[in-house]
Motif scaffolding. Structure first.
Motif, PDB file in Angstrom:
ATOM      1  N   THR A 106       0.823  -1.197   0.000  1.00 38.23           N
ATOM      2  CA  THR A 106       0.000   0.000   0.000  1.00 38.23           C
ATOM      3  C   THR A 106       0.864   1.257   0.000  1.00 38.23           C
ATOM      4  O   THR A 106       0.459   2.299  -0.485  1.00 38.23           O
ATOM      5  N   THR A 107       2.060   1.137   0.550  1.00 38.34           N
ATOM      6  CA  THR A 107       3.090   2.182   0.492  1.00 38.34           C
ATOM      7  C   THR A 107       4.429   1.468   0.308  1.00 38.34           C
ATOM      8  O   THR A 107       4.487   0.237   0.225  1.00 38.34           O
ATOM      9  N   GLN A 108       5.517   2.225   0.310  1.00 38.70           N
ATOM     10  CA  GLN A 108       6.827   1.602   0.148  1.00 38.70           C
ATOM     11  C   GLN A 108       7.150   0.662   1.310  1.00 38.70           C
ATOM     12  O   GLN A 108       7.873  -0.317   1.135  1.00 38.70           O
ATOM     13  N   ASN A 109       6.574   0.927   2.483  1.00 38.87           N
ATOM     14  CA  ASN A 109       6.916   0.141   3.666  1.00 38.87           C
ATOM     15  C   ASN A 109       5.798  -0.776   4.152  1.00 38.87           C
ATOM     16  O   ASN A 109       6.059  -1.707   4.905  1.00 38.87           O
ATOM     17  N   SER A 110       4.555  -0.499   3.761  1.00 42.65           N
ATOM     18  CA  SER A 110       3.412  -1.236   4.306  1.00 42.65           C
ATOM     19  C   SER A 110       2.709  -2.047   3.222  1.00 42.65           C
ATOM     20  O   SER A 110       2.694  -1.659   2.049  1.00 42.65           O
ATOM     21  N   SER A 111       2.102  -3.162   3.630  1.00 42.79           N
ATOM     22  CA  SER A 111       1.362  -4.023   2.715  1.00 42.79           C
ATOM     23  C   SER A 111       0.116  -4.538   3.422  1.00 42.79           C
ATOM     24  O   SER A 111       0.035  -4.531   4.656  1.00 42.79           O
ATOM     25  N   SER A 112      -0.852  -4.993   2.638  1.00 41.67           N
ATOM     26  CA  SER A 112      -2.082  -5.531   3.213  1.00 41.67           C
ATOM     27  C   SER A 112      -2.773  -6.422   2.190  1.00 41.67           C
ATOM     28  O   SER A 112      -2.380  -6.477   1.021  1.00 41.67           O
ATOM     29  N   TRP A 113      -3.824  -7.103   2.645  1.00 44.46           N
ATOM     30  CA  TRP A 113      -4.589  -7.980   1.762  1.00 44.46           C
ATOM     31  C   TRP A 113      -5.549  -7.165   0.902  1.00 44.46           C
ATOM     32  O   TRP A 113      -6.121  -6.163   1.336  1.00 44.46           O
ATOM     33  N   ALA A 114      -5.726  -7.625  -0.336  1.00 43.41           N
ATOM     34  CA  ALA A 114      -6.689  -7.023  -1.253  1.00 43.41           C
ATOM     35  C   ALA A 114      -7.100  -8.101  -2.255  1.00 43.41           C
ATOM     36  O   ALA A 114      -6.509  -9.191  -2.301  1.00 43.41           O
ATOM     37  N   GLN A 115      -8.128  -7.805  -3.034  1.00 39.34           N
ATOM     38  CA  GLN A 115      -8.541  -8.718  -4.100  1.00 39.34           C
ATOM     39  C   GLN A 115      -8.145  -8.100  -5.432  1.00 39.34           C
ATOM     40  O   GLN A 115      -8.560  -6.990  -5.751  1.00 39.34           O
ATOM     41  N   TYR A 116      -7.331  -8.852  -6.197  1.00 32.38           N
ATOM     42  CA  TYR A 116      -6.776  -8.361  -7.449  1.00 32.38           C
ATOM     43  C   TYR A 116      -7.270  -9.205  -8.626  1.00 32.38           C
ATOM     44  O   TYR A 116      -7.580 -10.383  -8.483  1.00 32.38           O
ATOM     45  N   GLY A 117      -7.291  -8.576  -9.789  1.00 34.20           N
ATOM     46  CA  GLY A 117      -7.593  -9.281 -11.029  1.00 34.20           C
ATOM     47  C   GLY A 117      -6.956  -8.563 -12.196  1.00 34.20           C
ATOM     48  O   GLY A 117      -5.925  -7.908 -12.059  1.00 34.20           O
ATOM     49  N   GLY A 118      -7.608  -8.644 -13.364  1.00 32.46           N
ATOM     50  CA  GLY A 118      -7.033  -8.175 -14.611  1.00 32.46           C
ATOM     51  C   GLY A 118      -6.301  -9.313 -15.307  1.00 32.46           C
ATOM     52  O   GLY A 118      -6.036 -10.370 -14.718  1.00 32.46           O
ATOM     53  N   THR A 119      -5.984  -9.123 -16.579  1.00 33.54           N
ATOM     54  CA  THR A 119      -5.230 -10.168 -17.280  1.00 33.54           C
ATOM     55  C   THR A 119      -3.808 -10.277 -16.747  1.00 33.54           C
ATOM     56  O   THR A 119      -3.066 -11.176 -17.144  1.00 33.54           O
ATOM     57  N   SER A 120      -3.441  -9.389 -15.836  1.00 29.89           N
ATOM     58  CA  SER A 120      -2.206  -9.584 -15.072  1.00 29.89           C
ATOM     59  C   SER A 120      -2.290 -10.804 -14.169  1.00 29.89           C
ATOM     60  O   SER A 120      -1.259 -11.327 -13.748  1.00 29.89           O
ATOM     61  N   LEU A 121      -3.484 -11.253 -13.859  1.00 29.67           N
ATOM     62  CA  LEU A 121      -3.655 -12.494 -13.092  1.00 29.67           C
ATOM     63  C   LEU A 121      -3.605 -13.711 -14.003  1.00 29.67           C
ATOM     64  O   LEU A 121      -2.964 -14.719 -13.678  1.00 29.67           O
ATOM     65  N   SER A 122      -4.238 -13.634 -15.150  1.00 34.17           N
ATOM     66  CA  SER A 122      -4.309 -14.819 -16.019  1.00 34.17           C
ATOM     67  C   SER A 122      -2.964 -15.177 -16.641  1.00 34.17           C
ATOM     68  O   SER A 122      -2.656 -16.362 -16.826  1.00 34.17           O
ATOM     69  N   ALA A 123      -2.126 -14.185 -16.953  1.00 33.05           N
ATOM     70  CA  ALA A 123      -0.829 -14.477 -17.590  1.00 33.05           C
ATOM     71  C   ALA A 123       0.089 -15.322 -16.713  1.00 33.05           C
ATOM     72  O   ALA A 123       0.655 -16.316 -17.184  1.00 33.05           O
ATOM     73  N   PRO A 124       0.297 -14.976 -15.423  1.00 34.28           N
ATOM     74  CA  PRO A 124       1.156 -15.848 -14.599  1.00 34.28           C
ATOM     75  C   PRO A 124       0.513 -17.197 -14.280  1.00 34.28           C
ATOM     76  O   PRO A 124       1.233 -18.174 -14.062  1.00 34.28           O
ATOM     77  N   ILE A 125      -0.819 -17.270 -14.237  1.00 36.75           N
ATOM     78  CA  ILE A 125      -1.458 -18.578 -14.045  1.00 36.75           C
ATOM     79  C   ILE A 125      -1.086 -19.504 -15.187  1.00 36.75           C
ATOM     80  O   ILE A 125      -0.645 -20.648 -14.977  1.00 36.75           O
ATOM     81  N   VAL A 126      -1.242 -19.039 -16.424  1.00 34.96           N
ATOM     82  CA  VAL A 126      -0.939 -19.905 -17.574  1.00 34.96           C
ATOM     83  C   VAL A 126       0.561 -20.176 -17.677  1.00 34.96           C
ATOM     84  O   VAL A 126       0.975 -21.296 -18.013  1.00 34.96           O
ATOM     85  N   ALA A 127       1.390 -19.198 -17.366  1.00 35.62           N
ATOM     86  CA  ALA A 127       2.843 -19.454 -17.355  1.00 35.62           C
ATOM     87  C   ALA A 127       3.175 -20.576 -16.384  1.00 35.62           C
ATOM     88  O   ALA A 127       4.019 -21.441 -16.671  1.00 35.62           O
ATOM     89  N   SER A 128       2.503 -20.601 -15.249  1.00 31.24           N
ATOM     90  CA  SER A 128       2.741 -21.643 -14.245  1.00 31.24           C
ATOM     91  C   SER A 128       2.271 -23.006 -14.732  1.00 31.24           C
ATOM     92  O   SER A 128       2.903 -24.033 -14.429  1.00 31.24           O
ATOM     93  N   VAL A 129       1.173 -23.036 -15.486  1.00 31.61           N
ATOM     94  CA  VAL A 129       0.714 -24.309 -16.043  1.00 31.61           C
ATOM     95  C   VAL A 129       1.727 -24.836 -17.054  1.00 31.61           C
ATOM     96  O   VAL A 129       2.015 -26.043 -17.107  1.00 31.61           O
ATOM     97  N   TYR A 130       2.291 -23.952 -17.862  1.00 41.27           N
ATOM     98  CA  TYR A 130       3.371 -24.369 -18.761  1.00 41.27           C
ATOM     99  C   TYR A 130       4.537 -24.959 -17.968  1.00 41.27           C
ATOM    100  O   TYR A 130       5.116 -25.986 -18.357  1.00 41.27           O
ATOM    101  N   ALA A 131       4.917 -24.317 -16.864  1.00 40.56           N
ATOM    102  CA  ALA A 131       6.016 -24.835 -16.050  1.00 40.56           C
ATOM    103  C   ALA A 131       5.676 -26.200 -15.476  1.00 40.56           C
ATOM    104  O   ALA A 131       6.538 -27.083 -15.393  1.00 40.56           O
ATOM    105  N   LEU A 132       4.431 -26.384 -15.079  1.00 38.81           N
ATOM    106  CA  LEU A 132       4.013 -27.690 -14.566  1.00 38.81           C
ATOM    107  C   LEU A 132       4.062 -28.761 -15.645  1.00 38.81           C
ATOM    108  O   LEU A 132       4.393 -29.918 -15.374  1.00 38.81           O
TER     109      LEU A 132
END
Length: 398
Positions: A317-343
């Motif tokens: 959330t800042t340079q020093n702090s982080s928290s939980w959130a719900q994310y999406g976008g095709t930024s989610l689908s690209a690493p999912i499929v890359a991981s399936v290729y690795a598997l």
């Protein structure tokens, strides 16, 4: 049909270089207080990339779930690793020591710390620089890392968590480019391809429609699966590097649990990028009869991207702090499929040709749309723009 409503909600930070645009998507009947906000600036130049991560927030910018309720450590919202593995039938599979490379721009000083929080929350094995599971390098392979950028750091958190969710046994190398220019990002891709054990390279960003003759060499790595997000703006035509002949272009779906034998159902997400470019040639297996495109059409395959059905992510959330959130976008689908290729471990030649030869290993997505442009916008049996040939059903298509 879901409708995407773009609302003006720009917030600029000169020190962090962050511009956030709110995008409200009517998926799973979210409250009006739930918005899918773009975490990266939208550049004016086609040769500078924007990341494709979206974060659910309320009107004040707080992380919320799809119904507008605040997310807390006691009320985490979004898909879990068990959900992702169940939906795509990869539960219990091992990568056999293979590595997924993640290429993004700018620095994220707390990447290792935040990844540790994510993996611990879901009972995943530790992935650290000390145990050799995680490496973080710059675009030339060195350890002097770029300056922090809040938006791109959020993108990196999503990518790291998505790989971990899909393939907990994968090693990860995070390559941080100096900037979001496609020249710097391309240099980072070339560096990623040189790292030992890399089976797949995930690229969750895109610029304008560009020719492989000018920018494609950085993404031309036969023997490694190079994935790229198609974008979050629906039908827009080509977007590089997803429009490259050399990459697997990853579209997006909305993913819901149901009572079917699979246990899940998917439809085309209304924000999933799709299109046709005549600047680059289609991958082997993709034909103009299939796509109504005389050149390269996107997407090839897809996975969940709708932020309202997105991934629980531990992000800065800042340079020093982080928290939980719900994310999406095709930024989610690209690493999912890359991981399936690795598997799968099967990335000989150009990996984007494999799904076209093994469509039986995919879940065909036949409902939903991202616009009104026939096969480039509307899901149907076989290939379509928003979802390509479909989503992973195990690893046999990869």
């Amino acid at each position: 049909m879901r409708k995407q409503i773009l609302s003006v909600a720009l917030a600029a930070s000169a020190s962090l270089g962050l511009v956030t645009t709110a995008v409200t998507t009517a998926s799973a009947a979210p409250s009006a207080k739930s918005h899918a906000s773009r975490v990266c600036a939208t550049p004016s130049s086609p040769t500078v990339a924007a990341c494709h991560a979206l974060k659910l927030t309320d009107d004040s910018g707080r992380a919320v779930d799809p119904s507008g309720r605040p997310i807390t450590p006691q009320a985490i919202s979004g898909k879990t690793p068990a959900d992702i593995q169940s939906a795509y039938k990869v539960t219990g599979l091992s990568a056999g020591g293979r590595t997924v490379a993640i290429v993004d721009a700018y620095g994220y000083p707390n990447a290792e710390r935040d990844l540790g929080v994510y993996r611990s929350q879901w009972g995943l094995s530790s992935c650290t620089t000390a145990n050799g599971c995680l490496r973080i390098i710059n675009q030339t392979g060195g350890t002097s890392l770029p300056r922090f950028n809040s938006g791109w750091a959020g993108e990196q958190a999503l990518d790291l968590d998505a790989v971990s969710a899909t393939c907990p046994s994968c090693k990860i190398v995070l390559v941080q480019a100096n900037s979001a220019s496609l020249t710097d990002l391309g240099a980072a891709v070339n560096t990623a391809a040189k790292q030992a054990g890399v089976a797949a390279i995930s690229n969750s960003y895109g610029g304008g429609d560009l020719a492989d003759s000018s920018y494609g060499a950085a993404y031309n790595h036969p023997g490694i699966a190079v994935t790229a997000s198609t974008g979050d703006n629906g039908y827009q035509g080509g977007s590089f590097p997803a429009s490259s002949h050399y990459v697997t272009a990853i579209g997006g779906t909305s993913l819901f649990k149901d009572s079917s034998a699979r246990g899940w159902n998917e439809s085309a997400w209304n924000g999933a990028g799709s299109g046709c470019t005549t600047l680059n040639a289609a991958p082997t297996g993709q034909t103009s009869a299939m796509t109504s495109c005389s050149g390269r059409a996107i997407a090839d395959v897809s996975a969940v991207a709708d932020p309202n059905t997105g991934l629980a992510t531990y992000a800065p959330t800042t340079q020093n702090s982080s928290s939980w959130a719900q994310y999406g976008g095709t930024s989610l689908s690209a690493p999912i499929v890359a991981s399936v290729y690795a598997l799968s471990g099967n990335t000989a030649g150009y990996a984007n040709t494999l799904p076209y030869a093994h469509t039986s290993g995919l879940f065909d997505v036949t409902s939903g749309s991202n616009g009104t442009c026939a096969s480039w916008c509307t899901a149907k049996s076989g290939w379509d723009g928003p979802t390509g040939l479909g989503t992973p059903n195990g690893t046999s298509a990869f």
